[in-house]
Structures are given as C-alpha cells and as structure tokens.
Design a protein around this motif. Structure first.
Motif, PDB file in Angstrom:
ATOM      1  N   ALA A  67      19.435 -33.412 -46.915  1.00  0.00           N
ATOM      2  CA  ALA A  67      18.374 -32.541 -46.409  1.00  0.00           C
ATOM      3  C   ALA A  67      18.382 -32.442 -44.888  1.00  0.00           C
ATOM      4  CB  ALA A  67      17.020 -33.043 -46.885  1.00  0.00           C
ATOM      5  N   GLY A  68      18.916 -33.473 -44.222  1.00  0.00           N
ATOM      6  CA  GLY A  68      18.945 -33.454 -42.764  1.00  0.00           C
ATOM      7  C   GLY A  68      20.185 -32.782 -42.198  1.00  0.00           C
ATOM      8  N   CYS A  69      21.107 -32.405 -43.092  1.00  0.00           N
ATOM      9  CA  CYS A  69      22.422 -31.917 -42.656  1.00  0.00           C
ATOM     10  C   CYS A  69      22.429 -30.393 -42.499  1.00  0.00           C
ATOM     11  CB  CYS A  69      23.480 -32.351 -43.667  1.00  0.00           C
ATOM     12  SG  CYS A  69      25.104 -31.657 -43.342  1.00  0.00           S
ATOM     13  N   GLY A  70      22.686 -29.920 -41.293  1.00  0.00           N
ATOM     14  CA  GLY A  70      22.742 -28.483 -41.039  1.00  0.00           C
ATOM     15  C   GLY A  70      23.823 -27.795 -41.864  1.00  0.00           C
ATOM     16  N   ALA A  73      22.858 -36.269 -38.314  1.00  0.00           N
ATOM     17  CA  ALA A  73      21.478 -36.486 -38.773  1.00  0.00           C
ATOM     18  C   ALA A  73      21.498 -37.481 -39.930  1.00  0.00           C
ATOM     19  CB  ALA A  73      20.854 -35.173 -39.207  1.00  0.00           C
TER      20      ALA A  73
END
Lengths: 217, 245
Positions: free
Chosen positions: B159-162, B213
């Motif tokens: 979820a934090g990964c662009g 992230a």
C-alpha cells in the motif's frame, strides 16, 4: 497475450535497467566534472580560459559534447519510461505522495520533475554554448549578466545537482551497496557543496563582466 | 499526558450497497489511557455506529489484518497508540487491495495470487520419507530464512509503494521478500534461471524504482531494502550468466 509471448525475451528488462544505470552513472560523472571545470574560475580567469583549450586539445569538445547529448537523450528515454504518462496516473501518484508524506517518495516526485526540467533547460544551455562555440571569460561573463540567464543557470544548476544526487542515492539503495541513511547524508553534503561551488562560480563569472584583459581572446 | 477528545475522520464506502458514495465521516471520541486505534474503533462500532466495517483478529501485531492508512500512512491499527497521534485522526483503507467496505480490504486474495505466481513453496524432486530424520540446517541460515518469513502479510509495504499503486501486476516487496527466502533455502531446487523467468522483469525485481516506503513502513521491521537489493543482485547474476533468451 499473443504479442506478449511473441516479443518475450526475459533479458530485455534487465538490459534496460542496466542501460539506465550506466547512462545515469556517466551523466553523474559528466556533471560533476563539468562543475569542476566551471569552478576553475575560482582559481582565476586564466585557469578558466585554459579549460576550452584543454577540451579541444583532447577532443573532449568535438566528441565529448555530441556524446553527452546522445547520453542525455538515451537517459531521457530509458529513465523516462518510469514517468507516469497518463493524467490519471499522475494524479494517482500525486495523491499517493501527499497522503503518504514519505521523504523518499517525495524525492522521487522531484526527481521526475527536475528530470523533465533538465531536459528543457539543458537543451537551451547546450544550444547557447555550442551555437557560439568557444568558451572564455568575456563570453561567459557577458552571458550570465544578460537577464534572465543568471537565474536560468542557478535553476539549471540546482535541478541538475539535485537530480544527480537523488539518482545516485536511488542506485545505491536499489542495489544495496550502501546503508541508506549514511549514503543519503554523504550525497546531500556532496550535492550542497557542488551547488554552493556552482553559485559562487557564477557570481565570480558575473563579476568579470566588462572587465578588460580577462577575455583571453 | 492529559486525555483528549479525539476527532476521527473515517472513510465510508460500501461497494456492495448500490448508490453508496465514498465520503469521509466524522466521529468524536473521548481518549482513554493506553488507547490503541483498535480500542477506539471498537468503541465507535459498539457505541456510535454499528455499520462501521473494519478488520481485526489478534490485536497483537501478529495477524496483519488491521492494516489501514492512519493519517495517510499504512500502519497496523492494533499497534498504533492514539497518544502518538494528533487529536484529529484520518483513517482510510489500504490502496491497491480490493475494498470490502469502509476500512476493510481483501489482502488475502492478493497474497494468495502472489504466492501462486511465485510458486512460493519448496520445489524438490526428493521423495518424501516420513520415517527419515529431518535434514539438518545451519542455525545462521535458518535465521536468515526466518527473517523473510516474519512477514505477516499485512500489506503495508504494498500500500505504501508508488509502483504497486501504478502497476497492478507489480509483485511488490512482499513478493520479492517471499522469493528471497527460497533463494537461500537449500531444499528448494529451482535454478537461478527459473527464478529469473518469474521475477527478472518489470513486473518483478526490475520494476522497483527504490522509493523505499516498504522499508520505512514495514510494521515487522523486516529489512526490505536489503532483501530487495539481494534479490536484484541475484537476478543480475542470473540474467548475465543464465541461458535465457
């Protein structure tokens, strides 16, 4: 799916990744050397005037400049494939960055923005220098006194060094050669030092405007 | 620290209810000593709004089901104390994963698909002999394998990964970390070429742009930067020396 199978080569993505890495590395080397050449003005106008002679004597101007242009174009295509090109994707990554408020994600966003900016600014910079080739104190001094060239160079300098510093950090992080925090600190110091050196050089160049005898014609 | 009145802004949307529209809903709640977000949400559901959807199971950062965006950052709600947050708290569901409703997402299907795609099990041709003694393993190696295995599949890294947000097919650091475990497991007989075939591409290891992230946000503090870099270097060697096309 058919096309994906027909064009499948499992080495392509590795080769592209390595090509991006190598073109990036070479451009880092180029930019740092470039800034040291510019900083030769800190030693004196004579040293500055020696640089183009040195470049021409070793064919660094005749071959080096076209090579750097090719390298920049290659890097734009290679690294540019990472840039979200659909408006919705851009909005998504912007929204994501604003929500997450994560340092390294923001630095990537600025890496993309500075990359695009360099593409435009460097083209103008190369054109102005090459279209009136030879570099010497009086030409450079005259150029940076022309508004808005001084600001233009400072923006290009900051964009270039930022992009290079963050780019190196990301390479180091991705391949795991260094500890993240330490690498980040070292590169921040190098980047700030080169930006400071560049800005001081620009002011010194500007101070030679109108000074006779420094021209080296 | 004095107890405060908390203002929680919570994402509300149930895709299964026709006509429902995504919106942020505000709740007011009195803080309690040592309150976690799990406690806060449970009180909200019991006392204010029984329709609020969110997931919990273990309450002890083991099951990974309560991951959500807390003030924009993926975290485990059970491990997050309200006293560490400002008075106004925003809660949203994890991106990338399928939304079940409000704060609840389906991480299970994503992880199952990832595990199937990577064939995340030991591949061996050895016949299993139930009477034989287990093969011995060096303790250091066992600990290294365990380092990857500590993943609780909460989905915070995804979820934090662009990149994961932009590319649905990206295997993410959860997947690469999972595979790292099989590289070093001597029982797994897959060749580097076989691994390369699966992750030596833009959807795998070379899709990562190094936003890190995942490394910063993993609630289990798995050293994901090192794990990703390890996989990348392994895949470089496999790609350069392998027999692939």
């Amino acid at each position: 799916m058919l096309q994906r199978i027909l064009t499948h080569s499992n080495k392509t993505d590795l080769v592209i990744d390595l090509a991006e890495l190598i073109s990036g590395f070479l451009l880092v080397g180029f930019l740092w050397v470039h800034m040291f050449f510019v900083a030769s003005v800190l030693v004196g106008p004579q040293a500055f005037n020696q640089v183009p002679k040195f470049l021409e004597a070793y064919y660094l101007a005749q071959i080096g400049i076209p090579a750097v242009i090719v390298l920049i174009l290659a890097h734009m295509v290679l690294a540019g494939r990472r840039i979200p090109n659909r408006l919705q994707e851009m909005k998504m990554i912007w929204k994501h960055s604003r929500l997450l408020m994560h340092y390294d994600t923001w630095t990537w966003v600025f890496q993309v923005i500075t990359g695009v900016a360099i593409g435009i600014l460097a083209a103008a910079h190369i054109w102005t220098v090459v279209s009136r080739w030879t570099i010497n104190m009086s030409i450079s001094a005259e150029r940076v006194t022309q508004s808005p060239y001084f600001i233009f160079y400072i923006i290009l300098l900051i964009c270039g060094e930022y992009h290079v510093g963050i780019g190196l950090y990301r390479i180091g992080v991705k391949w795991g050669w260094f500890k993240r925090q330490k690498l980040s600190k070292v590169l921040d110091v190098i980047t700030l030092a080169i930006i400071a050196m560049g800005i001081v050089s620009l002011f010194v160049i500007k101070s030679h405007a109108g000074v006779t005898g420094g021209g080296g014609q | 620290m004095a107890l405060r009145t908390l203002k929680l802004e919570i994402f509300r949307y149930n895709p299964n209810v026709s006509g429902d529209k995504p919106q942020m809903q505000e709740y007011i709640l009195e803080e309690e000593p040592d309150m976690t977000l799990f406690m806060a949400l449970t009180r909200l559901r019991e006392e204010q709004d029984p329709s609020l959807i969110f997931d919990f199971s273990c309450r002890a950062a083991v099951c990974g089901s309560c991951a959500m965006l807390i003030n924009g950052r993926p975290k485990l709600a059970c491990k997050t104390m309200t006293k560490d947050l400002r008075k106004k708290i925003t809660l949203m569901p994890l991106p990338v994963f399928k939304l079940i409703g409000d704060l609840s997402v389906d991480t299970g299907s994503w992880f199952r698909a990832m595990n199937k795609r990577l064939e995340a099990w030991v591949h061996t041709n050895k016949e299993f002999d139930p009477d034989a003694q287990e093969g011995r393993m060096d303790n250091d190696l066992a600990l290294r394998i365990y380092e990857s295995e500590r993943c609780i599949e909460c989905g915070c890294c995804v979820a934090g990964c662009g990149t994961a947000i932009l590319r649905e097919e990206f295997i993410s650091s959860a997947g690469l970390n999972r595979l790292a475990r099989f590289f070093i497991d001597p029982r797994d007989e897959r060749s580097p070429d076989q691994y390369f075939e699966v992750i030596g591409n833009e959807y795998g290891t070379f899709g990562c742009v190094g936003l890190m992230a995942c490394d910063d946000l993993c609630p289990m503090e798995i050293p994901l930067q090192q794990q990703l870099a390890f996989v990348r270097r392994k895949m470089l060697v496999a790609g350069l020396t392998g027999s692939g096309r």
